[in-house]
Design a protein around this motif. Structure first.
Motif, PDB file in Angstrom:
ATOM      1  N   GLU A  44       0.613  -1.007  -0.125  1.00  0.00           N
ATOM      2  CA  GLU A  44      -0.007  -0.012  -0.081  1.00  0.00           C
ATOM      3  C   GLU A  44       0.913   0.988   0.083  1.00  0.00           C
ATOM      4  O   GLU A  44       0.381   1.934  -1.068  1.00  0.00           O
ATOM      5  CB  GLU A  44      -1.206  -0.013   0.967  1.00  0.00           C
ATOM      6  CG  GLU A  44      -2.181  -0.913   1.037  1.00  0.00           C
ATOM      7  CD  GLU A  44      -3.058  -1.243   2.445  1.00  0.00           C
ATOM      8  OE1 GLU A  44      -3.200   0.143   3.390  1.00  0.00           O
ATOM      9  OE2 GLU A  44      -3.843  -2.274   1.824  1.00  0.00           O
ATOM     10  N   GLN A  45       2.636   1.300   0.690  1.00  0.00           N
ATOM     11  CA  GLN A  45       2.901   2.398   1.013  1.00  0.00           C
ATOM     12  C   GLN A  45       3.728   2.590  -0.457  1.00  0.00           C
ATOM     13  O   GLN A  45       3.769   3.884  -0.801  1.00  0.00           O
ATOM     14  CB  GLN A  45       3.940   2.272   1.499  1.00  0.00           C
ATOM     15  CG  GLN A  45       3.572   2.705   3.686  1.00  0.00           C
ATOM     16  CD  GLN A  45       4.346   1.718   4.383  1.00  0.00           C
ATOM     17  OE1 GLN A  45       5.494   0.797   3.631  1.00  0.00           O
ATOM     18  NE2 GLN A  45       3.777   2.355   5.680  1.00  0.00           N
ATOM     19  N   VAL A  46       3.955   1.517  -1.180  1.00  0.00           N
ATOM     20  CA  VAL A  46       3.984   1.607  -2.556  1.00  0.00           C
ATOM     21  C   VAL A  46       3.447   2.028  -3.694  1.00  0.00           C
ATOM     22  O   VAL A  46       3.573   3.217  -4.051  1.00  0.00           O
ATOM     23  CB  VAL A  46       5.091   0.214  -2.867  1.00  0.00           C
ATOM     24  CG1 VAL A  46       4.953   0.302  -4.372  1.00  0.00           C
ATOM     25  CG2 VAL A  46       5.696  -0.889  -2.755  1.00  0.00           C
ATOM     26  N   VAL A  47       2.201   1.415  -3.625  1.00  0.00           N
ATOM     27  CA  VAL A  47       1.399   2.204  -4.397  1.00  0.00           C
ATOM     28  C   VAL A  47       0.956   4.175  -4.199  1.00  0.00           C
ATOM     29  O   VAL A  47       1.125   4.852  -4.933  1.00  0.00           O
ATOM     30  CB  VAL A  47      -0.227   1.528  -4.528  1.00  0.00           C
ATOM     31  CG1 VAL A  47      -1.260   2.099  -5.133  1.00  0.00           C
ATOM     32  CG2 VAL A  47       0.139   0.414  -4.301  1.00  0.00           C
ATOM     33  N   ILE A  48       1.035   3.738  -2.769  1.00  0.00           N
ATOM     34  CA  ILE A  48       0.756   5.299  -2.358  1.00  0.00           C
ATOM     35  C   ILE A  48       1.788   6.665  -2.719  1.00  0.00           C
ATOM     36  O   ILE A  48       1.614   7.343  -3.136  1.00  0.00           O
ATOM     37  CB  ILE A  48       0.316   5.747  -0.842  1.00  0.00           C
ATOM     38  CG1 ILE A  48      -1.203   4.985  -0.481  1.00  0.00           C
ATOM     39  CG2 ILE A  48       0.061   7.599  -0.588  1.00  0.00           C
ATOM     40  CD1 ILE A  48      -2.072   5.402  -1.175  1.00  0.00           C
ATOM     41  N   GLU A  49       3.193   6.027  -2.817  1.00  0.00           N
ATOM     42  CA  GLU A  49       4.214   6.520  -3.319  1.00  0.00           C
ATOM     43  C   GLU A  49       4.272   7.141  -3.902  1.00  0.00           C
ATOM     44  O   GLU A  49       4.713   8.536  -4.653  1.00  0.00           O
ATOM     45  CB  GLU A  49       4.947   6.349  -2.682  1.00  0.00           C
ATOM     46  CG  GLU A  49       5.856   6.373  -1.357  1.00  0.00           C
ATOM     47  CD  GLU A  49       7.701   5.881  -0.379  1.00  0.00           C
ATOM     48  OE1 GLU A  49       7.406   4.959  -1.498  1.00  0.00           O
ATOM     49  OE2 GLU A  49       6.928   5.295   0.293  1.00  0.00           O
ATOM     50  N   LYS A  50       3.319   5.975  -5.719  1.00  0.00           N
ATOM     51  CA  LYS A  50       4.341   6.671  -6.905  1.00  0.00           C
ATOM     52  C   LYS A  50       2.962   7.149  -7.206  1.00  0.00           C
ATOM     53  O   LYS A  50       3.217   7.722  -7.683  1.00  0.00           O
ATOM     54  CB  LYS A  50       3.476   4.883  -7.354  1.00  0.00           C
ATOM     55  CG  LYS A  50       4.840   3.936  -7.521  1.00  0.00           C
ATOM     56  CD  LYS A  50       5.066   2.690  -8.241  1.00  0.00           C
ATOM     57  CE  LYS A  50       5.414   1.333  -8.859  1.00  0.00           C
ATOM     58  NZ  LYS A  50       7.475   1.685  -8.840  1.00  0.00           N
ATOM     59  N   SER A  51       1.786   6.873  -6.434  1.00  0.00           N
ATOM     60  CA  SER A  51       0.760   7.759  -6.823  1.00  0.00           C
ATOM     61  C   SER A  51       0.994   9.258  -6.558  1.00  0.00           C
ATOM     62  O   SER A  51       0.632  10.127  -7.194  1.00  0.00           O
ATOM     63  CB  SER A  51      -0.614   7.113  -6.359  1.00  0.00           C
ATOM     64  OG  SER A  51      -0.726   5.871  -6.432  1.00  0.00           O
ATOM     65  N   VAL A  52       1.895   9.646  -5.581  1.00  0.00           N
ATOM     66  CA  VAL A  52       1.905  11.055  -5.090  1.00  0.00           C
ATOM     67  C   VAL A  52       2.905  11.672  -5.869  1.00  0.00           C
ATOM     68  O   VAL A  52       3.087  12.449  -6.588  1.00  0.00           O
ATOM     69  CB  VAL A  52       2.455  11.037  -3.845  1.00  0.00           C
ATOM     70  CG1 VAL A  52       2.967  12.474  -2.963  1.00  0.00           C
ATOM     71  CG2 VAL A  52       0.928  10.983  -2.557  1.00  0.00           C
ATOM     72  N   ALA A  53       4.469  10.309  -6.224  1.00  0.00           N
ATOM     73  CA  ALA A  53       4.946  11.275  -7.403  1.00  0.00           C
ATOM     74  C   ALA A  53       4.241  11.370  -9.100  1.00  0.00           C
ATOM     75  O   ALA A  53       4.678  12.241  -9.735  1.00  0.00           O
ATOM     76  CB  ALA A  53       6.356   9.608  -7.477  1.00  0.00           C
ATOM     77  N   GLN A  54       3.566  10.690  -9.191  1.00  0.00           N
ATOM     78  CA  GLN A  54       2.597  10.654 -10.780  1.00  0.00           C
ATOM     79  C   GLN A  54       1.767  12.045 -10.770  1.00  0.00           C
ATOM     80  O   GLN A  54       2.119  11.938 -11.552  1.00  0.00           O
ATOM     81  CB  GLN A  54       1.870   9.599 -10.959  1.00  0.00           C
ATOM     82  CG  GLN A  54       3.129   8.767 -11.250  1.00  0.00           C
ATOM     83  CD  GLN A  54       2.093   7.311 -11.029  1.00  0.00           C
ATOM     84  OE1 GLN A  54       0.867   6.598 -10.695  1.00  0.00           O
ATOM     85  NE2 GLN A  54       2.589   6.087 -12.025  1.00  0.00           N
ATOM     86  N   ALA A  55       1.138  12.067  -9.416  1.00  0.00           N
ATOM     87  CA  ALA A  55       0.373  13.056  -9.360  1.00  0.00           C
ATOM     88  C   ALA A  55       1.199  14.729  -9.445  1.00  0.00           C
ATOM     89  O   ALA A  55       0.443  15.676  -9.822  1.00  0.00           O
ATOM     90  CB  ALA A  55      -0.350  12.739  -7.785  1.00  0.00           C
ATOM     91  N   MET A  56       2.784  14.354  -8.953  1.00  0.00           N
ATOM     92  CA  MET A  56       2.854  15.955  -8.705  1.00  0.00           C
ATOM     93  C   MET A  56       3.248  16.064 -10.007  1.00  0.00           C
ATOM     94  O   MET A  56       3.120  17.704 -10.873  1.00  0.00           O
ATOM     95  CB  MET A  56       4.210  15.631  -7.990  1.00  0.00           C
ATOM     96  CG  MET A  56       3.929  14.934  -6.584  1.00  0.00           C
ATOM     97  SD  MET A  56       3.303  16.548  -4.906  1.00  0.00           S
ATOM     98  CE  MET A  56       5.668  16.675  -4.575  1.00  0.00           C
TER      99      MET A  56
END
Ligand SMILES: O=C(O)C(=O)C[C@]1(C(=O)O)C=C[C@@H](O)C=C1
Length: 401
Positions: A44-56
């Motif tokens: 879940e952490q990996v998924v959130i981190e990747k999402s945040v990076a893509q969002a930025m």
């Protein structure tokens, strides 16, 4: 308002969200076959981190994207648990149980990340005007009730594009400081041939200071040319974060832009051939009909000349970088410019002298020019105070004088 494009964009976005939820049957099946728990906190952490990076990357805020993905994951778990409960009670449906070739979890997860990237990319183009009815119709799963979907919809509505309240935030985020400089004004901003390559390189006090300012921001200084006549128009274009070019702090400029504290105080003073300097050692002597006074266009030198020179012949020279050569070549007698420039030129050319070495005909301070952004201004002034107090400003001046 709901434009057709908007409806279409939202439609695709809601479809992708639905597809991601639908994938959870495959995830559940894998975990069922391999007797793995539904929840995987690390993943879940990996998924959130990747999402945040893509969002930025897409210009969306982390504050919006994180809760959305957290809720999406919690619904994903709800769906997986729903299947596990069903299969525990009724056994796996035959079609599934006989399927020999299971997709690996790795492959499914890679697919989920791709879907996530698609979701985020679509969010970036349709951050406003979400449609609840449309969302409810498209996002469907038997494990999810109205409230589940409403919570996800609410989080989706709160995904917002980043908006900077100050240029300072943009510079820090993009790590680039766009600096306007004229490149024609020693010792502040000028081109010099590199000793090895011969290539002309922008250098000077303001260039060194710009690099230092950028460094404090974790950014790289990118220099964009500007000109003295175009200074204020260029500033108005919004393409420049700061103008650094030995700019005099003048009210006519402050009416449009905003000046930092000053980093140098000086004034105008005349320069001529040394052997003629006694002929031009006062403003009265200079302002005579037989004097050929040369001035560069568009800056404060020309303003000074317009204000104080009545009788002398005034030659407007377009190229500030070659103006002193005109005096050396005997094509002009005298120029009135900033004292610091006179000092530099007199040092550079043995034949050039300040005609009034102990005097200035005006007072002027040098400062950096920005647009009306007080937060950014406060930063620049705080940095200036630091370089003034730690001696590094003085060091930079010494290096170019
Ligand atoms: O990758 C998994 O194992 C999933 O179950 C998917 C997912 C997700 O939605 O990204 C859901 C629950 C897990 O705790 C971790 C991740």
């Amino acid at each position: 308002a709901q434009t057709p494009d908007n409806v279409q964009g939202n439609n695709q976005l809601y479809q992708l969200i639905n597809t991601r939820l639908a994938q959870m049957q495959a995830v559940a099946l894998y975990k069922w076959q391999h007797q793995k728990p539904v929840e995987d906190i690390k993943r879940e952490q990996v998924v959130i981190e990747k999402s945040v990076a893509q969002a930025m990357e897409q210009g969306l805020t982390a504050e919006g994207i994180t809760p959305f993905f957290q809720i999406q994951i919690s619904l994903a778990k709800k769906i997986q648990n729903y299947y596990h409960k069903r299969w525990a009670k009724q056994g796996l449906p035959e079609s599934m149980g006989t399927e020999t070739e299971l997709l690996s979890l790795e492959k499914i997860r890679a697919g989920l990340i791709t879907l996530g990237a698609g979701i985020i990319a679509h969010m970036a183009v349709s951050t406003e005007d979400h449609d609840f009815e449309q969302f409810m119709q498209i996002v469907r799963h038997p494990a999810l009730n109205m409230k589940d979907k409403a919570v996800l919809f609410q989080a989706l509505s709160r995904v917002k594009p980043v908006s900077y309240s100050s240029r300072l935030d943009r510079i820090v985020a993009e790590k680039i400081l766009y600096v306007g400089s004229t490149g024609d004004y020693q010792p502040f901003s000028y081109y010099q041939a590199d000793t090895d390559s011969g290539e002309k390189i922008l250098t000077g006090i303001d260039i060194a200071l710009a690099c230092d300012l950028a460094k404090t921001l974790g950014a790289t200084a990118v220099f964009i040319p500007t000109s003295w006549p175009g200074l204020l128009t260029d500033l108005g274009s919004g393409n420049y974060d700061i103008m650094m070019s030995g700019i005099s702090k003048k009210l006519f400029r402050q009416q449009l832009g905003l000046f930092s504290d000053s980093y140098h105080q000086g004034g105008k003073t005349p320069v001529s051939l040394c052997r003629k300097k006694h002929l031009f050692d006062s403003l009265e002597k200079i302002d005579r009909p037989d004097t050929r006074l040369i001035v560069n266009r568009g800056g404060t030198n020309q303003r000074f000349v317009k204000e104080y020179i009545r009788q002398a012949q005034v030659f407007v020279h377009e190229d500030n970088a070659t103006i002193f050569e005109q005096i050396l070549a005997g094509k002009a007698d005298v120029m009135i410019t900033d004292k610091i420039e006179v000092v530099v030129q007199a040092k550079k050319h043995a034949d050039l002298c300040a005609t009034m070495p102990d005097d200035t005909l005006s007072y002027s301070a040098k400062a950096f020019l920005i647009n009306r952004d007080l937060i950014w201004l406060e930063y620049i002034n705080a940095w200036l105070e630091q370089v003034k107090s730690d001696g590094s400003l003085k060091q930079v001046f010494n290096r170019y004088l």
